[in-house]
Motif scaffolding. Structure first.
Motif, PDB file in Angstrom:
ATOM      1  N   SER A   1      34.365  40.264  47.431  1.00 19.85           N
ATOM      2  CA  SER A   1      34.632  40.509  48.854  1.00 19.85           C
ATOM      3  C   SER A   1      33.714  41.584  49.425  1.00 19.85           C
ATOM      4  O   SER A   1      33.422  41.587  50.623  1.00 19.85           O
ATOM      5  CB  SER A   1      36.101  40.907  49.060  1.00 19.85           C
ATOM      6  N   ILE A   2      33.256  42.481  48.563  1.00 16.97           N
ATOM      7  CA  ILE A   2      32.330  43.521  49.019  1.00 16.97           C
ATOM      8  C   ILE A   2      31.035  42.877  49.505  1.00 16.97           C
ATOM      9  O   ILE A   2      30.496  43.247  50.557  1.00 16.97           O
ATOM     10  CB  ILE A   2      32.036  44.516  47.884  1.00 16.97           C
ATOM     11  N   PHE A   3      30.557  41.888  48.751  1.00 17.52           N
ATOM     12  CA  PHE A   3      29.264  41.281  49.073  1.00 17.52           C
ATOM     13  C   PHE A   3      29.385  40.129  50.070  1.00 17.52           C
ATOM     14  O   PHE A   3      28.500  39.948  50.907  1.00 17.52           O
ATOM     15  CB  PHE A   3      28.615  40.770  47.781  1.00 17.52           C
ATOM     16  N   ILE A   4      30.484  39.362  49.974  1.00 17.75           N
ATOM     17  CA  ILE A   4      30.612  38.174  50.810  1.00 17.75           C
ATOM     18  C   ILE A   4      31.351  38.464  52.110  1.00 17.75           C
ATOM     19  O   ILE A   4      30.944  37.998  53.181  1.00 17.75           O
ATOM     20  CB  ILE A   4      31.324  37.046  50.031  1.00 17.75           C
ATOM     21  N   MET A   5      32.445  39.242  52.025  1.00 20.37           N
ATOM     22  CA  MET A   5      33.275  39.492  53.203  1.00 20.37           C
ATOM     23  C   MET A   5      33.023  40.865  53.833  1.00 20.37           C
ATOM     24  O   MET A   5      33.586  41.174  54.874  1.00 20.37           O
ATOM     25  CB  MET A   5      34.761  39.394  52.819  1.00 20.37           C
ATOM     26  N   LYS A   6      32.182  41.697  53.172  1.00 18.04           N
ATOM     27  CA  LYS A   6      31.928  43.059  53.632  1.00 18.04           C
ATOM     28  C   LYS A   6      33.222  43.869  53.698  1.00 18.04           C
ATOM     29  O   LYS A   6      33.412  44.705  54.580  1.00 18.04           O
ATOM     30  CB  LYS A   6      31.252  43.055  55.007  1.00 18.04           C
ATOM     31  N   GLU A   7      34.129  43.593  52.753  1.00 17.96           N
ATOM     32  CA  GLU A   7      35.394  44.319  52.660  1.00 17.96           C
ATOM     33  C   GLU A   7      35.260  45.356  51.543  1.00 17.96           C
ATOM     34  O   GLU A   7      35.338  45.025  50.364  1.00 17.96           O
ATOM     35  CB  GLU A   7      36.546  43.357  52.355  1.00 17.96           C
ATOM     36  N   TYR A   8      35.053  46.584  51.918  1.00 15.18           N
ATOM     37  CA  TYR A   8      34.828  47.625  50.929  1.00 15.18           C
ATOM     38  C   TYR A   8      36.145  48.122  50.347  1.00 15.18           C
ATOM     39  O   TYR A   8      37.141  48.262  51.057  1.00 15.18           O
ATOM     40  CB  TYR A   8      34.019  48.759  51.545  1.00 15.18           C
ATOM     41  N   GLN A   9      36.131  48.387  49.036  1.00 16.73           N
ATOM     42  CA  GLN A   9      37.342  48.728  48.317  1.00 16.73           C
ATOM     43  C   GLN A   9      37.519  50.242  48.223  1.00 16.73           C
ATOM     44  O   GLN A   9      36.556  50.985  48.070  1.00 16.73           O
ATOM     45  CB  GLN A   9      37.301  48.132  46.904  1.00 16.73           C
ATOM     46  N   GLY A  10      38.787  50.670  48.290  1.00 13.13           N
ATOM     47  CA  GLY A  10      39.103  52.081  48.151  1.00 13.13           C
ATOM     48  C   GLY A  10      39.289  52.478  46.701  1.00 13.13           C
ATOM     49  O   GLY A  10      39.129  51.662  45.779  1.00 13.13           O
ATOM     50  N   TRP A  11      39.661  53.722  46.492  1.00 16.70           N
ATOM     51  CA  TRP A  11      39.778  54.231  45.131  1.00 16.70           C
ATOM     52  C   TRP A  11      40.912  53.554  44.365  1.00 16.70           C
ATOM     53  O   TRP A  11      40.837  53.389  43.135  1.00 16.70           O
ATOM     54  CB  TRP A  11      39.963  55.744  45.135  1.00 16.70           C
ATOM     55  N   ILE A  12      41.965  53.140  45.077  1.00 13.56           N
ATOM     56  CA  ILE A  12      43.071  52.464  44.401  1.00 13.56           C
ATOM     57  C   ILE A  12      42.603  51.135  43.805  1.00 13.56           C
ATOM     58  O   ILE A  12      42.962  50.775  42.679  1.00 13.56           O
ATOM     59  CB  ILE A  12      44.244  52.234  45.380  1.00 13.56           C
ATOM     60  N   SER A  13      41.784  50.420  44.560  1.00 13.97           N
ATOM     61  CA  SER A  13      41.279  49.136  44.060  1.00 13.97           C
ATOM     62  C   SER A  13      40.390  49.325  42.838  1.00 13.97           C
ATOM     63  O   SER A  13      40.473  48.562  41.864  1.00 13.97           O
ATOM     64  CB  SER A  13      40.499  48.418  45.163  1.00 13.97           C
ATOM     65  N   TRP A  14      39.541  50.349  42.872  1.00 13.65           N
ATOM     66  CA  TRP A  14      38.668  50.584  41.726  1.00 13.65           C
ATOM     67  C   TRP A  14      39.460  51.043  40.511  1.00 13.65           C
ATOM     68  O   TRP A  14      39.138  50.688  39.370  1.00 13.65           O
ATOM     69  CB  TRP A  14      37.586  51.598  42.081  1.00 13.65           C
ATOM     70  N   LEU A  15      40.527  51.823  40.739  1.00 17.84           N
ATOM     71  CA  LEU A  15      41.400  52.222  39.637  1.00 17.84           C
ATOM     72  C   LEU A  15      42.094  50.991  39.055  1.00 17.84           C
ATOM     73  O   LEU A  15      42.253  50.868  37.829  1.00 17.84           O
ATOM     74  CB  LEU A  15      42.439  53.234  40.130  1.00 17.84           C
ATOM     75  N   THR A  16      42.485  50.068  39.919  1.00 15.51           N
ATOM     76  CA  THR A  16      43.091  48.816  39.472  1.00 15.51           C
ATOM     77  C   THR A  16      42.117  48.014  38.623  1.00 15.51           C
ATOM     78  O   THR A  16      42.485  47.463  37.569  1.00 15.51           O
ATOM     79  CB  THR A  16      43.526  47.966  40.683  1.00 15.51           C
ATOM     80  N   ILE A  17      40.883  47.935  39.074  1.00 14.63           N
ATOM     81  CA  ILE A  17      39.860  47.193  38.341  1.00 14.63           C
ATOM     82  C   ILE A  17      39.684  47.748  36.934  1.00 14.63           C
ATOM     83  O   ILE A  17      39.674  47.015  35.938  1.00 14.63           O
ATOM     84  CB  ILE A  17      38.534  47.212  39.115  1.00 14.63           C
ATOM     85  N   LEU A  18      39.556  49.063  36.842  1.00 10.77           N
ATOM     86  CA  LEU A  18      39.363  49.691  35.533  1.00 10.77           C
ATOM     87  C   LEU A  18      40.591  49.503  34.641  1.00 10.77           C
ATOM     88  O   LEU A  18      40.468  49.223  33.440  1.00 10.77           O
ATOM     89  CB  LEU A  18      39.062  51.183  35.713  1.00 10.77           C
ATOM     90  N   SER A  19      41.790  49.636  35.216  1.00 15.78           N
ATOM     91  CA  SER A  19      43.022  49.487  34.443  1.00 15.78           C
ATOM     92  C   SER A  19      43.202  48.057  33.961  1.00 15.78           C
ATOM     93  O   SER A  19      43.633  47.811  32.825  1.00 15.78           O
ATOM     94  CB  SER A  19      44.232  49.912  35.291  1.00 15.78           C
ATOM     95  N   ALA A  20      42.876  47.088  34.830  1.00 14.26           N
ATOM     96  CA  ALA A  20      43.002  45.678  34.442  1.00 14.26           C
ATOM     97  C   ALA A  20      42.050  45.342  33.308  1.00 14.26           C
ATOM     98  O   ALA A  20      42.422  44.633  32.357  1.00 14.26           O
ATOM     99  CB  ALA A  20      42.735  44.780  35.651  1.00 14.26           C
ATOM    100  N   MET A  21      40.822  45.844  33.390  1.00 13.11           N
ATOM    101  CA  MET A  21      39.870  45.576  32.324  1.00 13.11           C
ATOM    102  C   MET A  21      40.315  46.241  31.017  1.00 13.11           C
ATOM    103  O   MET A  21      40.090  45.709  29.929  1.00 13.11           O
ATOM    104  CB  MET A  21      38.475  46.053  32.720  1.00 13.11           C
ATOM    105  N   LEU A  22      40.961  47.423  31.127  1.00 12.92           N
ATOM    106  CA  LEU A  22      41.516  48.070  29.940  1.00 12.92           C
ATOM    107  C   LEU A  22      42.580  47.179  29.306  1.00 12.92           C
ATOM    108  O   LEU A  22      42.643  47.046  28.074  1.00 12.92           O
ATOM    109  CB  LEU A  22      42.106  49.430  30.307  1.00 12.92           C
ATOM    110  N   GLY A  23      43.439  46.581  30.139  1.00 12.08           N
ATOM    111  CA  GLY A  23      44.459  45.668  29.620  1.00 12.08           C
ATOM    112  C   GLY A  23      43.850  44.493  28.887  1.00 12.08           C
ATOM    113  O   GLY A  23      44.341  44.081  27.824  1.00 12.08           O
ATOM    114  N   VAL A  24      42.772  43.926  29.446  1.00  9.42           N
ATOM    115  CA  VAL A  24      42.090  42.807  28.786  1.00  9.42           C
ATOM    116  C   VAL A  24      41.544  43.247  27.441  1.00  9.42           C
ATOM    117  O   VAL A  24      41.655  42.528  26.431  1.00  9.42           O
ATOM    118  CB  VAL A  24      40.957  42.261  29.681  1.00  9.42           C
ATOM    119  N   ILE A  25      40.948  44.436  27.387  1.00  8.27           N
ATOM    120  CA  ILE A  25      40.388  44.949  26.132  1.00  8.27           C
ATOM    121  C   ILE A  25      41.488  45.116  25.086  1.00  8.27           C
ATOM    122  O   ILE A  25      41.298  44.799  23.901  1.00  8.27           O
ATOM    123  CB  ILE A  25      39.670  46.292  26.385  1.00  8.27           C
ATOM    124  N   ILE A  26      42.669  45.592  25.512  1.00  4.03           N
ATOM    125  CA  ILE A  26      43.792  45.757  24.577  1.00  4.03           C
ATOM    126  C   ILE A  26      44.201  44.415  23.988  1.00  4.03           C
ATOM    127  O   ILE A  26      44.401  44.278  22.772  1.00  4.03           O
ATOM    128  CB  ILE A  26      44.988  46.424  25.289  1.00  4.03           C
TER     129      ILE A  26
END
Length: 273
Positions: free
Chosen positions: A94-119
């Motif tokens: 959405s950042i590149f296609i919709m120009k919808e920039y993400q806040g810190w909560i979204s980036w924290l979600t991204i990192l946490s979700a990827m951590l879950g996948v790694i687990i």
């Protein structure tokens, strides 16, 4: 949600499974569109002859190919957890296609979700009854599935004039052709009900509603509902054939679910206010 369980019950090898799922899903999707959803069929089909249409078709085909390969490769829990990161990739796209920039909560979600996948991936070999393939490769297939799904749903929002139903039908059919082209002679060694239910009912109906949904509500809500497959799908397989994830795998998948639900709820609350 019963899709992965039915895939296991079919006992088909990867290419035969991909062939039946893709071709039947594509055919059924096209008929659903033609008989129930088309308005100006020639005009709608012309939208496919564009770079947007080609990208959508390719993304849908790759999604179908990667999901099948992932489920055959390793545990359902591993693949579905990776697929559940779809909202994460939707946010990035959405950042590149919709120009919808993400806040810190979204980036924290991204990192946490990827951590879950790694687990989940790190403990993937400790599950019971799953295929003995590569857990990492299965997770990669799941992530590619998530990326392609995120791309298709983002394009539904960005290009409302694009006729996504026939595009999805063509994409699914392409994956079916690839599967049949690479399959051996073992094409009919499966209970007929599994083939019909996968390609004629479960996949086409679910994708019909999922492809239409972003036109009526936010893709965040669609993503939240799609998480039900990750939560319920592994339990179908567990109860159906005894493919049991480990406790650590369940913990990692729940982390993915909770952080994405938290992000979507917070995002929607901000939008309402």
């Amino acid at each position: 949600t019963p899709d992965t369980m039915v895939m296991r019950f079919s006992n088909l090898e990867r290419w035969s499974l991909m062939g039946w799922r893709g071709l039947l899903t594509g055919t059924t999707l096209f008929f659903i569109w033609y008989f129930f959803l088309k308005s100006e069929p020639i005009k709608q089909l012309r939208t496919l002859y564009s770079w947007q249409g080609i990208i959508f078709i390719l993304a849908f085909a790759i999604n179908s190919v990667c999901f099948t390969l992932g489920i055959i490769e390793t545990s359902v829990m591993v693949v579905l957890t990776a697929v559940a990161t779809m909202p994460v990739f939707a946010a990035i796209l959405s950042i590149f296609i919709m120009k919808e920039y993400q806040g810190w909560i979204s980036w924290l979600t991204i990192l946490s979700a990827m951590l879950g996948v790694i687990i989940v991936v790190s403990d993937g070999n400790n599950g019971i009854g799953h295929p003995e393939g590569s857990v990492v490769l299965g997770a990669i297939f799941g992530l590619f599935t998530a990326i392609c799904l995120a791309l298709t749903f983002t394009m539904v929002r960005k290009f409302p004039e694009l006729s996504v139903m026939p595009a999805g039908a063509i994409g699914a059919a392409i994956s079916g052709v690839i599967g049949f082209a690479l399959a051996d002679s073992d094409l009919f060694n499966a209970p007929i009900w599994t083939i019909i239910s996968m390609g004629g009912i479960i996949l086409p109906l679910s994708f019909t509603f999922l492809l239409i949904a972003p036109r009526y509500t936010s893709s965040a809500i669609v993503s939240l509902i799609m998480l039900l497959e990750m939560v319920i799908g592994p339990f179908w397989v567990w109860f159906g054939i005894g493919e049991k994830p480990s406790l650590l795998m369940i913990s990692g998948s729940l982390l993915v679910v909770f952080v994405i639900i938290f992000n979507i709820v917070i995002t929607q609350f901000k939008n309402i206010n």
